[in-house]
Design a protein around this motif. Structure first.
Motif, mmCIF file in Angstrom:
data_model
loop_
_atom_site.group_PDB
_atom_site.id
_atom_site.type_symbol
_atom_site.label_atom_id
_atom_site.label_comp_id
_atom_site.label_asym_id
_atom_site.label_seq_id
_atom_site.Cartn_x
_atom_site.Cartn_y
_atom_site.Cartn_z
ATOM 1 N N MET A 1 -11.108 -1.608 -12.199
ATOM 2 C CA MET A 1 -10.148 -2.211 -11.506
ATOM 3 C C MET A 1 -10.777 -2.697 -10.277
ATOM 4 O O MET A 1 -10.335 -3.472 -9.405
ATOM 5 C CB MET A 1 -9.001 -1.332 -10.959
ATOM 6 N N ASP A 2 -12.149 -2.590 -10.071
ATOM 7 C CA ASP A 2 -12.859 -3.216 -9.098
ATOM 8 C C ASP A 2 -12.882 -4.597 -8.917
ATOM 9 O O ASP A 2 -13.097 -5.084 -7.776
ATOM 10 C CB ASP A 2 -14.335 -2.671 -9.114
ATOM 11 N N VAL A 3 -12.396 -5.316 -9.654
ATOM 12 C CA VAL A 3 -12.238 -6.931 -9.699
ATOM 13 C C VAL A 3 -11.358 -7.106 -8.873
ATOM 14 O O VAL A 3 -11.535 -8.363 -8.445
ATOM 15 C CB VAL A 3 -12.399 -7.557 -11.238
ATOM 16 N N THR B 1 -6.050 0.381 -2.131
ATOM 17 C CA THR B 1 -7.437 0.103 -2.275
ATOM 18 C C THR B 1 -7.918 1.438 -2.656
ATOM 19 O O THR B 1 -9.037 1.523 -3.441
ATOM 20 C CB THR B 1 -8.001 -0.261 -0.695
ATOM 21 N N PHE B 2 -7.771 2.600 -2.260
ATOM 22 C CA PHE B 2 -8.389 3.820 -2.666
ATOM 23 C C PHE B 2 -7.935 3.917 -4.074
ATOM 24 O O PHE B 2 -8.935 4.333 -4.798
ATOM 25 C CB PHE B 2 -7.615 5.005 -1.776
ATOM 26 N N ALA B 3 -6.815 3.707 -4.572
ATOM 27 C CA ALA B 3 -6.486 4.053 -5.737
ATOM 28 C C ALA B 3 -7.158 2.964 -6.889
ATOM 29 O O ALA B 3 -7.834 3.326 -7.915
ATOM 30 C CB ALA B 3 -4.986 3.876 -6.092
ATOM 31 N N SER C 1 -20.386 5.678 -8.039
ATOM 32 C CA SER C 1 -20.452 5.184 -6.493
ATOM 33 C C SER C 1 -18.948 5.013 -6.181
ATOM 34 O O SER C 1 -18.563 5.132 -4.845
ATOM 35 C CB SER C 1 -21.316 4.121 -6.257
ATOM 36 N N ASP C 2 -18.141 4.586 -7.108
ATOM 37 C CA ASP C 2 -16.729 4.514 -6.587
ATOM 38 C C ASP C 2 -16.037 5.688 -6.029
ATOM 39 O O ASP C 2 -15.057 5.663 -5.140
ATOM 40 C CB ASP C 2 -15.823 4.065 -8.041
ATOM 41 N N VAL C 3 -16.276 6.735 -6.471
ATOM 42 C CA VAL C 3 -15.787 8.099 -5.884
ATOM 43 C C VAL C 3 -16.331 8.316 -4.284
ATOM 44 O O VAL C 3 -15.439 8.647 -3.665
ATOM 45 C CB VAL C 3 -16.622 9.250 -6.823
ATOM 46 N N ILE C 4 -17.378 7.704 -4.067
ATOM 47 C CA ILE C 4 -17.798 7.926 -2.743
ATOM 48 C C ILE C 4 -16.894 6.657 -2.008
ATOM 49 O O ILE C 4 -16.812 6.497 -0.665
ATOM 50 C CB ILE C 4 -19.477 7.420 -2.624
ATOM 51 N N LEU D 1 -10.829 3.868 -7.301
ATOM 52 C CA LEU D 1 -11.190 5.206 -8.198
ATOM 53 C C LEU D 1 -10.693 4.707 -9.647
ATOM 54 O O LEU D 1 -11.469 5.413 -10.430
ATOM 55 C CB LEU D 1 -10.300 6.019 -7.823
ATOM 56 N N VAL D 2 -9.945 3.706 -10.024
ATOM 57 C CA VAL D 2 -9.428 3.644 -11.366
ATOM 58 C C VAL D 2 -10.887 2.597 -11.905
ATOM 59 O O VAL D 2 -11.066 1.651 -11.586
ATOM 60 C CB VAL D 2 -8.259 2.769 -11.525
#
Length: 96
Positions: A72-74, A63-65, A35-38, A68-69
């Motif tokens: 790193m969503d935290v 934010t985009f980078a 879902s992060d890809v979207i 994606l990684v």
């Protein structure tokens, strides 16, 4: 002046909401990272809509980078951008 204050709190609310959406990928293992890809391009675009100019462009790329990684969503990039825009840069400009 009132419009700036409205945008300030609107951006805070939306930033908290968007950071929460970005962190949802931790809830569903495996599917969440897909879902992060979207979400990554959407989040980057939303950041450029909330914050205009160089701050919005730079924050949109970060934010985009960050989305994606994996793992790193935290990092709450929307909230950190709000803090920079409305708290830190205001103090910096007040010193000048």
């Amino acid at each position: 002046m009132a419009e700036e204050k409205d945008n300030k709190y609107r951006n805070l609310f939306l930033g908290l909401l968007f950071d929460a959406v970005g962190m949802l990928s931790f809830v569903i293992p495996g599917i969440g990272e897909f879902s992060d890809v979207i979400w990554a391009p959407v989040a980057g675009w939303l950041m450029t809509r909330l914050y205009k100019g160089r701050v919005g462009q730079a924050a949109g790329l970060v934010t985009f980078a960050e989305e994606l990684v994996p793992g790193m969503d935290v990092i709450p990039t929307f909230t950190l951008t709000w803090i920079y825009t409305y708290l830190l840069s205001k103090k910096k400009s007040a010193k000048n």
